[in-house]
Design a protein around this motif. Structure first.
Motif, PDB file in Angstrom:
ATOM      1  N   LYS A  20     -14.941 -19.219  26.089  1.00  0.00           N
ATOM      2  CA  LYS A  20     -15.893 -19.828  25.157  1.00  0.00           C
ATOM      3  C   LYS A  20     -15.407 -21.164  24.612  1.00  0.00           C
ATOM      4  O   LYS A  20     -16.162 -22.129  24.570  1.00  0.00           O
ATOM      5  CB  LYS A  20     -16.216 -18.857  24.018  1.00  0.00           C
ATOM      6  CG  LYS A  20     -16.831 -17.546  24.487  1.00  0.00           C
ATOM      7  CD  LYS A  20     -17.112 -16.588  23.341  1.00  0.00           C
ATOM      8  CE  LYS A  20     -15.911 -16.168  22.556  1.00  0.00           C
ATOM      9  NZ  LYS A  20     -15.027 -15.193  23.200  1.00  0.00           N
ATOM     10  N   SER A  21     -14.156 -21.220  24.200  1.00  0.00           N
ATOM     11  CA  SER A  21     -13.622 -22.470  23.641  1.00  0.00           C
ATOM     12  C   SER A  21     -13.453 -23.538  24.716  1.00  0.00           C
ATOM     13  O   SER A  21     -13.842 -24.696  24.518  1.00  0.00           O
ATOM     14  CB  SER A  21     -12.293 -22.225  22.935  1.00  0.00           C
ATOM     15  OG  SER A  21     -12.498 -21.400  21.807  1.00  0.00           O
ATOM     16  N   GLY A  24     -16.872 -24.501  25.869  1.00  0.00           N
ATOM     17  CA  GLY A  24     -17.599 -25.072  24.740  1.00  0.00           C
ATOM     18  C   GLY A  24     -17.218 -26.514  24.455  1.00  0.00           C
ATOM     19  O   GLY A  24     -18.078 -27.357  24.200  1.00  0.00           O
ATOM     20  N   LYS A  25     -15.916 -26.810  24.504  1.00  0.00           N
ATOM     21  CA  LYS A  25     -15.461 -28.183  24.283  1.00  0.00           C
ATOM     22  C   LYS A  25     -16.059 -29.124  25.319  1.00  0.00           C
ATOM     23  O   LYS A  25     -16.509 -30.220  24.996  1.00  0.00           O
ATOM     24  CB  LYS A  25     -13.935 -28.255  24.347  1.00  0.00           C
ATOM     25  CG  LYS A  25     -13.242 -27.637  23.173  1.00  0.00           C
ATOM     26  CD  LYS A  25     -11.730 -27.630  23.371  1.00  0.00           C
ATOM     27  CE  LYS A  25     -11.065 -26.798  22.288  1.00  0.00           C
ATOM     28  NZ  LYS A  25      -9.644 -26.588  22.558  1.00  0.00           N
ATOM     29  N   PHE A  35     -18.144 -30.008  18.678  1.00  0.00           N
ATOM     30  CA  PHE A  35     -17.686 -28.667  19.029  1.00  0.00           C
ATOM     31  C   PHE A  35     -16.984 -28.055  17.837  1.00  0.00           C
ATOM     32  O   PHE A  35     -16.168 -28.707  17.177  1.00  0.00           O
ATOM     33  CB  PHE A  35     -16.712 -28.701  20.217  1.00  0.00           C
ATOM     34  CG  PHE A  35     -16.080 -27.354  20.480  1.00  0.00           C
ATOM     35  CD1 PHE A  35     -16.796 -26.344  21.088  1.00  0.00           C
ATOM     36  CD2 PHE A  35     -14.771 -27.096  20.080  1.00  0.00           C
ATOM     37  CE1 PHE A  35     -16.231 -25.094  21.309  1.00  0.00           C
ATOM     38  CE2 PHE A  35     -14.190 -25.845  20.290  1.00  0.00           C
ATOM     39  CZ  PHE A  35     -14.925 -24.847  20.918  1.00  0.00           C
ATOM     40  N   ARG A  36     -17.284 -26.789  17.563  1.00  0.00           N
ATOM     41  CA  ARG A  36     -16.595 -26.044  16.501  1.00  0.00           C
ATOM     42  C   ARG A  36     -16.219 -24.675  17.054  1.00  0.00           C
ATOM     43  O   ARG A  36     -16.968 -24.070  17.813  1.00  0.00           O
ATOM     44  CB  ARG A  36     -17.491 -25.875  15.272  1.00  0.00           C
ATOM     45  CG  ARG A  36     -18.012 -27.181  14.670  1.00  0.00           C
ATOM     46  CD  ARG A  36     -16.948 -28.084  14.095  1.00  0.00           C
ATOM     47  NE  ARG A  36     -16.457 -27.693  12.810  1.00  0.00           N
ATOM     48  CZ  ARG A  36     -16.993 -28.063  11.661  1.00  0.00           C
ATOM     49  NH1 ARG A  36     -18.055 -28.837  11.625  1.00  0.00           N
ATOM     50  NH2 ARG A  36     -16.457 -27.643  10.522  1.00  0.00           N
ATOM     51  N   ASP A  37     -15.065 -24.207  16.646  1.00  0.00           N
ATOM     52  CA  ASP A  37     -14.559 -22.900  17.054  1.00  0.00           C
ATOM     53  C   ASP A  37     -14.486 -22.034  15.801  1.00  0.00           C
ATOM     54  O   ASP A  37     -13.750 -22.356  14.861  1.00  0.00           O
ATOM     55  CB  ASP A  37     -13.174 -23.067  17.697  1.00  0.00           C
ATOM     56  CG  ASP A  37     -12.601 -21.767  18.186  1.00  0.00           C
ATOM     57  OD1 ASP A  37     -12.357 -20.860  17.355  1.00  0.00           O
ATOM     58  OD2 ASP A  37     -12.384 -21.644  19.400  1.00  0.00           O
ATOM     59  N   ASP A  39     -13.151 -19.133  15.157  1.00  0.00           N
ATOM     60  CA  ASP A  39     -11.827 -18.600  14.835  1.00  0.00           C
ATOM     61  C   ASP A  39     -10.935 -19.667  14.197  1.00  0.00           C
ATOM     62  O   ASP A  39     -10.231 -19.399  13.217  1.00  0.00           O
ATOM     63  CB  ASP A  39     -11.150 -18.024  16.083  1.00  0.00           C
ATOM     64  CG  ASP A  39     -11.703 -16.651  16.474  1.00  0.00           C
ATOM     65  OD1 ASP A  39     -12.484 -16.069  15.693  1.00  0.00           O
ATOM     66  OD2 ASP A  39     -11.340 -16.163  17.560  1.00  0.00           O
ATOM     67  N   ALA A  83     -18.232 -21.963  19.476  1.00  0.00           N
ATOM     68  CA  ALA A  83     -17.590 -20.837  20.151  1.00  0.00           C
ATOM     69  C   ALA A  83     -17.303 -19.780  19.088  1.00  0.00           C
ATOM     70  O   ALA A  83     -16.681 -20.075  18.068  1.00  0.00           O
ATOM     71  CB  ALA A  83     -16.289 -21.280  20.818  1.00  0.00           C
TER      72      ALA A  83
END
Length: 190
Positions: A20-21, A24-25, A35-37, A39, A83
């Motif tokens: 996902k990360s 996602g990036k 983009f933001r994660d 976690d 993500a």
């Protein structure tokens, strides 16, 4: 494609190790979105790692913080690529919020792919058990029916991240075009 989102964010869901990360990036860069994660946001807010939060405060505390952080991120004016953690989509309130403010994409991966990937990162709190393989299988059984509610499903496999990215873009484009064609049809007069 970003304009077809009509202000909605793209939210990546799926198991730990699904990519996902990483995807996602790349997706955010391609679409010109931030983009933001989730976690990483939780760790920053708590000033602790996810493992430390689980150890000191428990999973229930973490899940509540996760729900609140995702709600905050999805309330932003500008759409983002988000993500989420593996368990985030299991929360009914979070799923409803994602459905309202985003397009959900499930990065689906087979057990063996996930196991190879998560072994490289031994800090996964849910896998700190005597039987991580059995735990992962149980998580898959419990979560995959819920993940299947996502708007789009893309297979995450052991190929270059760019290949999965192209699959995501293609599937998202197909979804958005189908959505647009369904909303543009005139009402029946019958």
């Amino acid at each position: 494609m970003a304009e077809s989102l009509a202000g909605r964010s793209i939210v990546l869901v799926g198991m730990m190790g699904a990519g996902k990360s990483a995807v996602g990036k790349r997706l955010a860069g391609r679409l010109g979105l931030e983009f933001r994660d989730a976690d990483a946001e939780i760790e920053e807010a708590a000033k602790k790692t996810i493992s430390e939060i689980f150890a000191s405060d428990g999973e229930a505390f973490f899940r509540d913080k996760e729900r609140r952080v995702i709600a905050r991120l999805l309330s932003c004016e500008e759409p983002i690529v988000l993500a989420t953690g593996g368990g985030a989509y299991m929360n009914e309130q979070t799923r409803a919020l994602i459905a309202e403010r985003g397009v959900s994409i499930w990065l689906k991966a087979e057990f063996d792919v996930l196991m190879r990937r998560v072994r490289r990162k031994p800090t996964r709190p849910l896998l700190q058990t005597p039987d991580p393989e059995g735990t992962l299988k149980k998580l898959i059984e419990a979560r995959y029916p819920t993940y299947a509610q996502a708007d789009v499903t893309v297979l995450s496999r052991d190929v270059a991240h760019e290949t999965v990215l192209e699959d995501v873009i293609s599937a998202l484009d197909t979804y958005l075009k189908a959505e647009a064609s369904n909303t543009c049809k005139p009402d029946s007069l019958a």
